[in-house]
Design a protein around this motif. Structure first.
Motif, mmCIF file in Angstrom:
data_model
loop_
_atom_site.group_PDB
_atom_site.id
_atom_site.type_symbol
_atom_site.label_atom_id
_atom_site.label_comp_id
_atom_site.label_asym_id
_atom_site.label_seq_id
_atom_site.Cartn_x
_atom_site.Cartn_y
_atom_site.Cartn_z
ATOM 1 N N ALA A 55 71.187 32.134 32.154
ATOM 2 C CA ALA A 55 71.911 33.121 32.952
ATOM 3 C C ALA A 55 73.197 32.541 33.544
ATOM 4 C CB ALA A 55 71.015 33.645 34.069
ATOM 5 N N GLU A 56 73.290 31.215 33.633
ATOM 6 C CA GLU A 56 74.454 30.570 34.252
ATOM 7 C C GLU A 56 75.806 30.971 33.659
ATOM 8 O OE1 GLU A 56 73.935 26.368 36.331
ATOM 9 O OE2 GLU A 56 73.170 26.344 34.258
ATOM 10 N N PRO A 57 75.973 31.014 32.334
ATOM 11 C CA PRO A 57 77.298 31.342 31.786
ATOM 12 C C PRO A 57 77.811 32.731 32.177
ATOM 13 C CG PRO A 57 75.862 30.472 30.062
ATOM 14 C CD PRO A 57 75.026 30.675 31.277
ATOM 15 N N PHE A 58 76.923 33.591 32.644
ATOM 16 C CA PHE A 58 77.323 34.944 33.014
ATOM 17 C C PHE A 58 77.706 35.052 34.486
ATOM 18 C CE2 PHE A 58 74.196 35.336 29.555
ATOM 19 C CZ PHE A 58 75.057 35.794 28.576
ATOM 20 N N CYS A 59 77.628 33.934 35.235
ATOM 21 C CA CYS A 59 77.808 33.971 36.690
ATOM 22 C C CYS A 59 79.034 33.209 37.155
ATOM 23 C CB CYS A 59 76.580 33.363 37.369
ATOM 24 S SG CYS A 59 75.089 34.312 37.123
ATOM 25 N N THR A 60 79.477 33.588 38.351
ATOM 26 C CA THR A 60 80.569 32.913 39.038
ATOM 27 C C THR A 60 80.337 33.036 40.545
ATOM 28 O OG1 THR A 60 82.982 32.693 39.165
ATOM 29 C CG2 THR A 60 82.113 34.938 39.150
ATOM 30 N N GLY A 61 81.023 32.230 41.315
ATOM 31 C CA GLY A 61 81.012 32.345 42.774
ATOM 32 C C GLY A 61 79.630 32.305 43.391
ATOM 33 N N LEU A 62 79.370 33.261 44.279
ATOM 34 C CA LEU A 62 78.110 33.321 45.016
ATOM 35 C C LEU A 62 76.904 33.434 44.072
ATOM 36 C CD1 LEU A 62 76.606 33.456 47.695
ATOM 37 C CD2 LEU A 62 77.050 35.927 47.736
ATOM 38 N N ALA A 63 77.024 34.209 43.023
ATOM 39 C CA ALA A 63 75.914 34.353 42.076
ATOM 40 C C ALA A 63 75.574 33.013 41.439
ATOM 41 C CB ALA A 63 76.260 35.380 40.994
ATOM 42 N N LEU A 64 76.578 32.251 41.072
ATOM 43 C CA LEU A 64 76.348 30.944 40.456
ATOM 44 C C LEU A 64 75.719 29.989 41.464
ATOM 45 C CD1 LEU A 64 76.636 29.319 37.880
ATOM 46 C CD2 LEU A 64 78.969 28.726 38.588
ATOM 47 N N ASP A 65 76.170 30.031 42.708
ATOM 48 C CA ASP A 65 75.573 29.199 43.761
ATOM 49 C C ASP A 65 74.095 29.542 43.953
ATOM 50 O OD1 ASP A 65 78.019 27.966 44.159
ATOM 51 O OD2 ASP A 65 78.522 29.160 45.941
ATOM 52 N N LYS A 66 73.774 30.834 44.044
ATOM 53 C CA LYS A 66 72.378 31.272 44.203
ATOM 54 C C LYS A 66 71.527 30.786 43.037
ATOM 55 C CE LYS A 66 72.808 35.737 46.578
ATOM 56 N NZ LYS A 66 72.603 37.187 46.372
ATOM 57 N N LEU A 67 72.046 30.963 41.858
ATOM 58 C CA LEU A 67 71.319 30.591 40.648
ATOM 59 C C LEU A 67 71.045 29.092 40.626
ATOM 60 C CD1 LEU A 67 70.226 31.908 38.098
ATOM 61 C CD2 LEU A 67 72.432 31.510 37.027
ATOM 62 N N ARG A 68 72.035 28.291 40.941
ATOM 63 C CA ARG A 68 71.850 26.828 40.936
ATOM 64 C C ARG A 68 70.862 26.371 42.002
ATOM 65 N NH1 ARG A 68 78.090 25.247 39.511
ATOM 66 N NH2 ARG A 68 77.867 25.591 37.265
ATOM 67 N N ARG A 69 70.853 27.032 43.167
ATOM 68 C CA ARG A 69 69.850 26.704 44.199
ATOM 69 C C ARG A 69 68.444 27.011 43.690
ATOM 70 N NH1 ARG A 69 73.694 28.802 47.864
ATOM 71 N NH2 ARG A 69 72.610 30.787 47.951
ATOM 72 N N GLU A 70 68.292 28.152 43.013
ATOM 73 C CA GLU A 70 66.980 28.515 42.467
ATOM 74 C C GLU A 70 66.542 27.528 41.390
ATOM 75 O OE1 GLU A 70 66.177 32.575 41.397
ATOM 76 O OE2 GLU A 70 67.610 33.288 42.883
ATOM 77 N N ILE A 71 67.469 27.106 40.559
ATOM 78 C CA ILE A 71 67.142 26.132 39.514
ATOM 79 C C ILE A 71 66.657 24.835 40.147
ATOM 80 C CG2 ILE A 71 68.155 24.659 37.709
ATOM 81 C CD1 ILE A 71 69.923 27.124 36.958
ATOM 82 N N GLN A 72 67.305 24.390 41.222
ATOM 83 C CA GLN A 72 66.872 23.183 41.923
ATOM 84 C C GLN A 72 65.491 23.361 42.545
ATOM 85 O OE1 GLN A 72 70.047 22.401 44.692
ATOM 86 N NE2 GLN A 72 71.115 21.051 43.244
ATOM 87 N N MET A 73 65.227 24.557 43.096
ATOM 88 C CA MET A 73 63.940 24.813 43.751
ATOM 89 C C MET A 73 62.783 24.776 42.762
ATOM 90 S SD MET A 73 64.928 27.749 46.592
ATOM 91 C CE MET A 73 63.572 28.703 46.067
ATOM 92 N N ILE A 74 63.012 25.241 41.549
ATOM 93 C CA ILE A 74 61.914 25.296 40.580
ATOM 94 C C ILE A 74 61.959 24.135 39.593
ATOM 95 C CG2 ILE A 74 61.654 27.793 40.760
ATOM 96 C CD1 ILE A 74 63.026 27.955 37.987
ATOM 97 N N ASP A 75 62.792 23.139 39.865
ATOM 98 C CA ASP A 75 62.926 21.995 38.975
ATOM 99 C C ASP A 75 61.545 21.401 38.684
ATOM 100 O OD1 ASP A 75 64.265 20.129 37.414
ATOM 101 O OD2 ASP A 75 64.331 18.680 39.070
ATOM 102 N N GLY A 76 61.253 21.227 37.421
ATOM 103 C CA GLY A 76 59.964 20.668 37.020
ATOM 104 C C GLY A 76 58.945 21.707 36.606
ATOM 105 N N GLN A 77 59.122 22.962 37.014
ATOM 106 C CA GLN A 77 58.208 24.026 36.590
ATOM 107 C C GLN A 77 58.687 24.536 35.241
ATOM 108 O OE1 GLN A 77 57.908 27.061 39.556
ATOM 109 N NE2 GLN A 77 57.324 25.639 41.166
ATOM 110 N N LYS A 78 57.837 24.406 34.257
ATOM 111 C CA LYS A 78 58.211 24.758 32.888
ATOM 112 C C LYS A 78 57.838 26.207 32.591
ATOM 113 C CE LYS A 78 59.360 22.408 29.019
ATOM 114 N NZ LYS A 78 60.690 21.916 28.879
ATOM 115 N N ILE A 79 58.799 26.969 32.107
ATOM 116 C CA ILE A 79 58.537 28.325 31.626
ATOM 117 C C ILE A 79 58.815 28.287 30.133
ATOM 118 C CG2 ILE A 79 59.247 30.736 31.690
ATOM 119 C CD1 ILE A 79 59.965 30.345 34.626
#
Length: 142
Positions: A55-79
């Motif tokens: 989803a990252e390539p579709f985001c910028t600004g606040l959306a990209l920041d939110k997305l990266r925080r979520e990625i860090q929060m779930i780091d290690g959980q494999k889907i």
């Protein structure tokens, strides 16, 4: 036995063709370089496939920041393929154009395997910078 094997191969080829055709039609409905197209692609990766990195390539600004925080929060959980993902269907219920952005409100029905179904509103804002549309903010609520 041989005819059964050919039947199964034919059936698999038929299903593969249908899936490929549906994918082409779906991506052809909303070009990537417009507000609705980028919103749909973001929803498909973030909510449907649950692939935050995709989803990252579709985001910028606040959306990209939110997305990266979520990625860090779930780091290690494999889907992966073994994960029982919910089935998500969504439709556009409202659209509001601004000078340089478009806000979309989608109604999503989320069906969780062995967990029932529920509805969420998805609010997606797409912003145009130069010639490229990107999701600049997103939120979901009941």
């Amino acid at each position: 036995m041989t005819s059964r094997r050919f039947f199964l191969l034919d059936r698999c080829a038929e299903l593969l063709f249908i899936a490929a055709f549906a994918s082409i039609v779906a991506t052809g409905c909303h070009p990537a370089n417009n507000a609705r197209g980028v919103a749909d692609r973001f929803i498909d990766q973030y909510y449907v496939a649950i692939d935050l990195k995709a989803a990252e390539p579709f985001c910028t600004g606040l959306a990209l920041d939110k997305l990266r925080r979520e990625i860090q929060m779930i780091d290690g959980q494999k889907i992966d393929a073994s994960t029982h993902k919910p089935v998500v269907h969504y439709k556009l219920t409202a659209e509001r154009d601004g000078a340089d952005h478009v806000e979309f409100l989608f109604r999503a029905t989320i069906d969780v395997p062995d967990g029932g179904a529920f509805n969420r509103n998805l609010l997606i804002t797409a912003r145009k910078t130069a010639d490229t549309w990107k999701v600049s903010n997103f939120d979901d609520y009941e």
